[in-house]
Design a protein around this motif. Structure first.
Motif, PDB file in Angstrom:
ATOM      1  N   PRO A 173       0.837  -1.204   0.000  1.00 17.97           N
ATOM      2  CA  PRO A 173       0.000   0.000   0.000  1.00 17.97           C
ATOM      3  C   PRO A 173       0.874   1.258   0.000  1.00 17.97           C
ATOM      4  O   PRO A 173       2.036   1.210   0.385  1.00 17.97           O
ATOM      5  CB  PRO A 173      -0.776  -0.115   1.317  1.00 17.97           C
ATOM      6  CG  PRO A 173       0.109  -0.917   2.203  1.00 17.97           C
ATOM      7  CD  PRO A 173       0.862  -1.862   1.319  1.00 17.97           C
ATOM      8  N   CYS A 174       0.285   2.375  -0.435  1.00 17.61           N
ATOM      9  CA  CYS A 174       1.046   3.626  -0.502  1.00 17.61           C
ATOM     10  C   CYS A 174       0.703   4.517   0.688  1.00 17.61           C
ATOM     11  O   CYS A 174      -0.459   4.788   0.966  1.00 17.61           O
ATOM     12  CB  CYS A 174       0.746   4.362  -1.800  1.00 17.61           C
ATOM     13  SG  CYS A 174       1.618   5.929  -1.850  1.00 17.61           S
ATOM     14  N   PHE A 175       1.746   4.996   1.348  1.00 12.71           N
ATOM     15  CA  PHE A 175       1.556   5.810   2.561  1.00 12.71           C
ATOM     16  C   PHE A 175       1.284   7.278   2.257  1.00 12.71           C
ATOM     17  O   PHE A 175       1.048   8.067   3.147  1.00 12.71           O
ATOM     18  CB  PHE A 175       2.761   5.620   3.497  1.00 12.71           C
ATOM     19  CG  PHE A 175       3.013   4.169   3.755  1.00 12.71           C
ATOM     20  CD1 PHE A 175       2.158   3.457   4.581  1.00 12.71           C
ATOM     21  CD2 PHE A 175       4.034   3.493   3.103  1.00 12.71           C
ATOM     22  CE1 PHE A 175       2.341   2.099   4.771  1.00 12.71           C
ATOM     23  CE2 PHE A 175       4.220   2.133   3.288  1.00 12.71           C
ATOM     24  CZ  PHE A 175       3.375   1.428   4.123  1.00 12.71           C
ATOM     25  N   SER A 176       1.312   7.629   0.957  1.00 10.28           N
ATOM     26  CA  SER A 176       0.848   8.967   0.566  1.00 10.28           C
ATOM     27  C   SER A 176      -0.676   8.982   0.485  1.00 10.28           C
ATOM     28  O   SER A 176      -1.276  10.040   0.360  1.00 10.28           O
ATOM     29  CB  SER A 176       1.378   9.338  -0.826  1.00 10.28           C
ATOM     30  OG  SER A 176       2.747   9.559  -0.809  1.00 10.28           O
ATOM     31  N   ASN A 177      -1.257   7.784   0.482  1.00 13.51           N
ATOM     32  CA  ASN A 177      -2.694   7.696   0.244  1.00 13.51           C
ATOM     33  C   ASN A 177      -3.479   7.815   1.551  1.00 13.51           C
ATOM     34  O   ASN A 177      -3.427   6.939   2.412  1.00 13.51           O
ATOM     35  CB  ASN A 177      -3.008   6.361  -0.444  1.00 13.51           C
ATOM     36  CG  ASN A 177      -4.430   6.346  -0.934  1.00 13.51           C
ATOM     37  OD1 ASN A 177      -5.372   6.368  -0.143  1.00 13.51           O
ATOM     38  ND2 ASN A 177      -4.589   6.355  -2.238  1.00 13.51           N
ATOM     39  N   SER A 213      10.254   2.208  -6.636  1.00 14.23           N
ATOM     40  CA  SER A 213       9.608   3.190  -5.766  1.00 14.23           C
ATOM     41  C   SER A 213       8.302   3.649  -6.389  1.00 14.23           C
ATOM     42  O   SER A 213       8.080   3.510  -7.592  1.00 14.23           O
ATOM     43  CB  SER A 213      10.543   4.358  -5.470  1.00 14.23           C
ATOM     44  OG  SER A 213      10.770   5.109  -6.633  1.00 14.23           O
ATOM     45  N   CYS A 214       7.445   4.181  -5.535  1.00 18.93           N
ATOM     46  CA  CYS A 214       6.070   4.460  -5.944  1.00 18.93           C
ATOM     47  C   CYS A 214       5.982   5.717  -6.805  1.00 18.93           C
ATOM     48  O   CYS A 214       6.488   6.774  -6.432  1.00 18.93           O
ATOM     49  CB  CYS A 214       5.179   4.606  -4.711  1.00 18.93           C
ATOM     50  SG  CYS A 214       3.430   4.761  -5.148  1.00 18.93           S
ATOM     51  N   HIS A 215       5.337   5.566  -7.945  1.00 18.55           N
ATOM     52  CA  HIS A 215       5.122   6.691  -8.859  1.00 18.55           C
ATOM     53  C   HIS A 215       3.629   7.012  -8.967  1.00 18.55           C
ATOM     54  O   HIS A 215       3.188   7.557  -9.967  1.00 18.55           O
ATOM     55  CB  HIS A 215       5.681   6.355 -10.246  1.00 18.55           C
ATOM     56  CG  HIS A 215       7.188   6.303 -10.313  1.00 18.55           C
ATOM     57  ND1 HIS A 215       7.939   7.110 -11.135  1.00 18.55           N
ATOM     58  CD2 HIS A 215       8.081   5.541  -9.634  1.00 18.55           C
ATOM     59  CE1 HIS A 215       9.228   6.845 -10.974  1.00 18.55           C
ATOM     60  NE2 HIS A 215       9.340   5.882 -10.063  1.00 18.55           N
ATOM     61  N   CYS A 216       2.842   6.639  -7.977  1.00 19.76           N
ATOM     62  CA  CYS A 216       1.395   6.884  -8.042  1.00 19.76           C
ATOM     63  C   CYS A 216       1.140   8.392  -8.044  1.00 19.76           C
ATOM     64  O   CYS A 216       2.021   9.178  -7.704  1.00 19.76           O
ATOM     65  CB  CYS A 216       0.687   6.202  -6.865  1.00 19.76           C
ATOM     66  SG  CYS A 216       0.738   7.134  -5.312  1.00 19.76           S
ATOM     67  N   PRO A 217      -0.066   8.804  -8.449  1.00 26.55           N
ATOM     68  CA  PRO A 217      -0.331  10.247  -8.535  1.00 26.55           C
ATOM     69  C   PRO A 217      -0.117  10.980  -7.210  1.00 26.55           C
ATOM     70  O   PRO A 217       0.344  12.127  -7.204  1.00 26.55           O
ATOM     71  CB  PRO A 217      -1.808  10.313  -8.940  1.00 26.55           C
ATOM     72  CG  PRO A 217      -2.171   8.969  -9.446  1.00 26.55           C
ATOM     73  CD  PRO A 217      -1.204   7.990  -8.876  1.00 26.55           C
ATOM     74  N   TRP A 218      -0.413  10.298  -6.078  1.00 24.77           N
ATOM     75  CA  TRP A 218      -0.266  10.969  -4.780  1.00 24.77           C
ATOM     76  C   TRP A 218       1.208  11.181  -4.439  1.00 24.77           C
ATOM     77  O   TRP A 218       1.576  12.189  -3.869  1.00 24.77           O
ATOM     78  CB  TRP A 218      -0.978  10.156  -3.689  1.00 24.77           C
ATOM     79  CG  TRP A 218      -2.461  10.216  -3.879  1.00 24.77           C
ATOM     80  CD1 TRP A 218      -3.313  11.159  -3.397  1.00 24.77           C
ATOM     81  CD2 TRP A 218      -3.260   9.303  -4.647  1.00 24.77           C
ATOM     82  NE1 TRP A 218      -4.599  10.903  -3.817  1.00 24.77           N
ATOM     83  CE2 TRP A 218      -4.606   9.773  -4.587  1.00 24.77           C
ATOM     84  CE3 TRP A 218      -2.987   8.160  -5.393  1.00 24.77           C
ATOM     85  CZ2 TRP A 218      -5.665   9.114  -5.233  1.00 24.77           C
ATOM     86  CZ3 TRP A 218      -4.024   7.504  -6.037  1.00 24.77           C
ATOM     87  CH2 TRP A 218      -5.345   7.977  -5.951  1.00 24.77           C
ATOM     88  N   CYS A 219       2.043  10.207  -4.798  1.00 27.41           N
ATOM     89  CA  CYS A 219       3.476  10.369  -4.525  1.00 27.41           C
ATOM     90  C   CYS A 219       4.084  11.423  -5.451  1.00 27.41           C
ATOM     91  O   CYS A 219       4.891  12.245  -5.020  1.00 27.41           O
ATOM     92  CB  CYS A 219       4.215   9.036  -4.689  1.00 27.41           C
ATOM     93  SG  CYS A 219       3.967   7.951  -3.266  1.00 27.41           S
ATOM     94  N   THR A 220       3.716  11.381  -6.726  1.00 25.05           N
ATOM     95  CA  THR A 220       4.303  12.336  -7.673  1.00 25.05           C
ATOM     96  C   THR A 220       3.911  13.765  -7.296  1.00 25.05           C
ATOM     97  O   THR A 220       4.764  14.650  -7.195  1.00 25.05           O
ATOM     98  CB  THR A 220       3.856  11.988  -9.112  1.00 25.05           C
ATOM     99  OG1 THR A 220       4.206  10.616  -9.353  1.00 25.05           O
ATOM    100  CG2 THR A 220       4.538  12.869 -10.126  1.00 25.05           C
TER     101      THR A 220
HETATM  102 ZN   LIG Z   1       2.452   6.358  -3.924  1.00 25.77          ZN
END
Ligand SMILES: [Zn+2]
Length: 702
Positions: A173-177, A213-220
């Motif tokens: 899971p992404c911790f920016s989310n 590493s995470c490139h999801c919209p929230w991380c970017t």
């Molecule tokens: Zn992310």
């Protein structure tokens, strides 16, 4: 004890309060986490209970055909009763693995019942909560929005846990989310309010190494927002050469240049990305920890993030331990560094990990110590409590150490590490040029460990308060900020001892080459640094002379190079300095001589002995007791060390009252003969097998 530098010098001249110098202890825990989860500070003995739920055992496959029965036994009253009778105080068990609360409901309720049993026996409960697994097959069924909560790589594919070939059902899971963080809080809420846990173990606390590493919209977007919050427009221009960072992306890699081969990290976007990932993890932990304590301030938090074992953890996993351990009472290391002295001269230990824990008033739970006498001895000597002793069935050596600790617990509680020497572990130096800075830190630490010089580890924030240390060592701390240079200069001017090695201070905290060496005036004759290189060439300081000099009221020693003893092992992926490098350097004596000289007056403890004899030193202020812990790291080959001479320095107006030896090899405490001349106390330990400690009780100052 806050002896300021002026008093320090005064006492040195008067040769009076050497004892005060001995009380140089570790730093205070930051206020943010004081007085919470406090029970851990009194020491703990933790054991399980399996920490995998049955649903996971089945989904993973390869289980025994009686896995269901085993699983039931692992949370049963007979097991808990047995552990209780063996002296276990904290029962470790599974609670949440990442399948989703719907899929795990039945087993979570069983955990609630098992915790009730443990509480009935007066034990506390330590419950496993998975930090970074989402088993999507069940989770997506429960929560369809969760497909947006996972970490995705640059191609948009889910990022997996990296357990071999067979666990591709585990997404991260992404911790920016924020929605995922809210879900995780529901788990924590259940753990505290329904299960009534006392201790939350957050497992797999790290991110994956690049290129994963995470490139999801929230991380970017989060990364860009982070940059614009951290820096003004002017600073952004200085950092990137331009102001508009709206199109800056997380790093991308090409096939010919895998990230594991990147030796020096110059790229400001990569440096900032590492910082962003570390901060993301720290912020997420803070949220969860504060939430947990808002529900019950007594709950202790623990993360499984590993210790100091030679990895570039900020770069690999978004782990900056100095940011994290403010929000925990404990952490786990699963590092494969079983304590031992090897035939090739390496002394492998988890001492660095214990010192990290002590620097932040955490208790370390180290895996792999069960039934290993040296591992258990190291635990008690450096952790000042047992922490985790493994799982049922507990074996004889483990039981022996549990009994010994319980019998002598008051000699471990409320103890402070004695810290005349501080080794600086610089975030920027270790992150941006790990191959070089980590190796030097390891070699310096090996020299101190194998010479039994008392030391602590200090991190960037601690440079603001160095008054408690007689000597600060900069082991190739290449990247020092302007503020850090000012603090170091002030420390030396006020009477501190400084030992500098190699390229310390030649770069700033963005690893830009300083045109004037940062420590000039303190150190003479350093070679200039090197600016950007496409292919990294190592610097040779072989021709530079070392130096020692008085600066202000302080002393500075410079060691231009450290020599690995033997042929340097070839680099590991990501330049990890594994225990293949953990050896006392060829010029170790130069390091320890420099430390002793820079200290100005004697280091408060000396212990004679072979290079595999290790010591740790603590002080109990309320009981006015010094404790010298001795561990034989070579106990399998040399089962006994004879005639160990120990000297401790006491203040002139204090008297040594009693010297007593304790060891798990004997039921009785043994009074030791000692000689005291009002300045120092000396005594001899006739025989050390694996572990012993000596308590030196002193009278109150008149
Ligand atoms: Zn992310």
């Amino acid at each position: 004890m806050a002896l300021n530098r002026r008093e320090f010098i005064g006492s040195m001249v008067a040769s009076a309060s050497l004892k005060d110098l001995a009380l140089l202890h570790t730093t205070e825990k930051p206020a943010s986490s004081s007085a919470q989860g406090e029970w851990v500070q009194n020491g703990m003995i933790d054991a399980g209970g399996m920490h995998e739920p049955y649903i996971f055992v089945v989904r993973r496959g390869g289980q025994r055909t009686d896995a269901r029965q085993i699983s039931e036994y692992e949370q049963s009253e007979p097991l808990i009763k047995q552990l209780h009778s063996q002296g276990i105080e904290v029962f470790h068990t599974h609670l949440y693995k990442g399948f989703g609360m719907a899929a795990e409901k039945e087993e979570m309720e069983q955990t609630r019942d098992a915790v009730a049993i443990a509480h009935r026996y007066g034990m506390k409960a330590d419950t496993y909560v998975q930090w970074s697994s989402m088993m999507y097959e069940t989770f997506f069924a429960e929560e369809p929005r969760a497909e947006h909560w996972i970490q995705r790589d640059i191609s948009g594919l889910p990022i997996l846990l990296t357990y071999g070939y067979q666990q591709s059902f585990r997404y991260k899971p992404c911790f920016s989310n924020l929605e995922y963080m809210e879900y995780l809080k529901k788990v924590v809420r259940y753990a505290i309010l329904e299960v009534k846990t006392d201790f939350i173990h957050l497992d797999n606390f790290s991110l994956n190494a690049e290129p994963d590493s995470c490139h999801c919209p929230w991380c970017t977007s989060g990364f860009r927002k982070y940059l614009s919050t951290k820096y003004s427009s002017k600073q952004l221009r200085e950092r990137f050469g331009f102001e508009n960072i709206s199109f800056v992306n997380p790093p991308q890699w090409n096939r010919n240049n895998p990230p594991g081969n990147l030796e020096i990290i110059y790229d400001p976007a990569i440096q900032e990305w590492i910082d962003f990932r570390c901060q993301l993890m720290a912020d997420a932990l803070r949220q969860i920890s504060e939430y947990a304590k808002s529900l019950n301030p007594e709950v202790a938090m623990e993360i499984n993030q590993g210790g100091i074992s030679g990895e570039n953890k900020s770069w690999l996993g978004g782990i900056d331990q100095a940011r994290l351990l403010k929000f925990t009472e404990s952490y786990v290391t699963e590092e494969d560094n079983a304590p031992a002295y090897h035939a090739d001269g390496r002394l492998v230990s988890k001492i660095r990990s214990y010192k990290l824990a002590r620097a932040y008033k955490n208790v370390l739970l180290a895996s792999g110590v069960a039934n290993d006498p040296v591992g258990l001895a190291e635990l008690l000597a450096f952790n000042q409590t047992l922490g985790s002793v493994g799982t049922d069935p507990l074996l004889p050596e483990t039981l022996k150490y549990i009994d010994f600790y319980r019998k002598n617990r008051d000699l471990y509680q409320e103890s402070e590490d004695i810290a005349p020497v501080a080794v600086f572990r610089s975030y920027a130096s270790l992150t941006y040029h790990h191959a070089s800075a980590e190796l030097s830190a390891i070699l310096v630490e090996q020299s101190l460990i194998q010479s039994r010089i008392p030391f602590v580890l200090v991190f960037d924030e601690h440079l603001r308060n160095l008054a408690d240390h007689k000597v600060l060592i900069l082991p190739n701390s290449e990247c020092l900020s302007d503020e850090q240079l000012t603090l170091i200069r002030r420390y030396v001017n006020d009477g501190g001892g400084l030992v500098v090695t190699e390229e310390s201070g030649l770069y700033d905290d963005w690893r830009r080459m300083r045109t004037q060496p940062g420590l000039s005036g303190l150190v003479d004759g350093q070679l200039a640094g090197v600016d950007y290189q496409e292919e990294v060439q190592s610097q040779s300081n072989g021709t530079v002379a070392g130096m020692r000099k008085q600066v202000g009221r302080g002393r500075v020693a410079y060691i231009p190079s450290l020599q690995f003893d033997g042929e340097l092992p070839p680099p590991e992926p990501y330049f990890t300095i594994t225990n293949r490098f953990w050896k006392r350097p060829k010029d170790w004596k130069e390091i320890t001589d420099a430390v002793n000289w820079a200290a100005g007056d004697p280091i408060p403890f000396t212990v004679d002995g072979p290079e595999y004899l290790v010591a740790n030193y603590t002080y109990q202020p309320r009981k006015r007791r010094f404790l010298v812990h001795l561990v034989n790291y070579n106990a399998t080959k040399v089962p006994s060390i004879a005639d160990i001479h120990v000297r401790t320095y006491t203040a002139r107006n204090e008297k040594t009252l009693r010297v007593t030896l304790y060891t798990p090899d004997s039921d009785k405490a043994q009074p030791l003969d000692y000689k005291s001349d009002g300045y120092s106390t000396t005594f001899t330990v006739a025989e050390l097998r694996t572990y012993a400690f000596i308590a030196v009780e002193v009278s109150k100052a008149e």
